[in-house]
Write an enzyme that holds these catalytic residues in place. Sequence first.
Site, mmCIF file in Angstrom:
data_model
loop_
_atom_site.group_PDB
_atom_site.id
_atom_site.type_symbol
_atom_site.label_atom_id
_atom_site.label_comp_id
_atom_site.label_asym_id
_atom_site.label_seq_id
_atom_site.Cartn_x
_atom_site.Cartn_y
_atom_site.Cartn_z
ATOM 1 N N ASP A 135 -63.412 -4.827 -30.446
ATOM 2 C CA ASP A 135 -62.622 -4.101 -31.439
ATOM 3 C C ASP A 135 -61.513 -3.305 -30.744
ATOM 4 O O ASP A 135 -61.611 -2.981 -29.557
ATOM 5 C CB ASP A 135 -63.504 -3.120 -32.221
ATOM 6 N N GLN A 136 -60.484 -2.975 -31.498
ATOM 7 C CA GLN A 136 -59.371 -2.206 -30.941
ATOM 8 C C GLN A 136 -59.849 -0.914 -30.277
ATOM 9 O O GLN A 136 -59.399 -0.556 -29.198
ATOM 10 C CB GLN A 136 -58.361 -1.885 -32.044
#
Length: 217
Positions: free
Chosen positions: A55-56
């Site tokens: 995920d970011q």
Amino acid sequence: MNIPILFEDGESLVIDKPAGLPLDQPRAGGRSLEDYLDDLRFGFQRQPLPVHRLDQDTSGCLLLARNPKAHKRFSAAFEARLVEKRYVAIVAGLLEADEGTIELSLSKISSAEKGWRMIPAKKGKPAITHWRKLMVAGGLTLVEFRPETGRTHQIRVHAASGLGVPLLGDPVYGTAGGAGRTMLHGAGLTVQRETKPAIVAVAPLPADFVALGFADA
């Protein structure tokens, strides 16, 4: 941006992905890992390509393959669960037990109000995560997670619904406050290979974990 290299050989790179850096170009614009792939060639003809996803917000170990054949082999290893993944996370509270295993199948849902997210569901895809308490500081707990499966948002949902305590800063499965991001870090990655020594990478705790009192973990 300086992206640390944790492991490197002729067919692979493991980088320490910074928190906040998405893998794909955001719709709203801005930098992504794609902008740095050319710099990560280091003289090789092709750009390296990510084998799995983070995920970011998630920092830590990200495996890149330097050629299509290696990418295919590594992807197959992930599918066959031949990859050992170790994550550490800060959860927003205290835990009674010291360790355990969470088995909660997960399913994706979507709504116009909240967008998409993962939820525990009996008819969802099987998901298994082993966990162990590492350290407590300031009312927060540092937890080691070793997922057997690789479902989307698995650790985040398993923390919130399995442990009953969400990850600190998680805006979807917990509360966005308390940290500048969802406090999840890919601390270790081991990929077995048939004809070569295993890929082994370890990513140190990020500065934002240390700032919350977990420097000695």
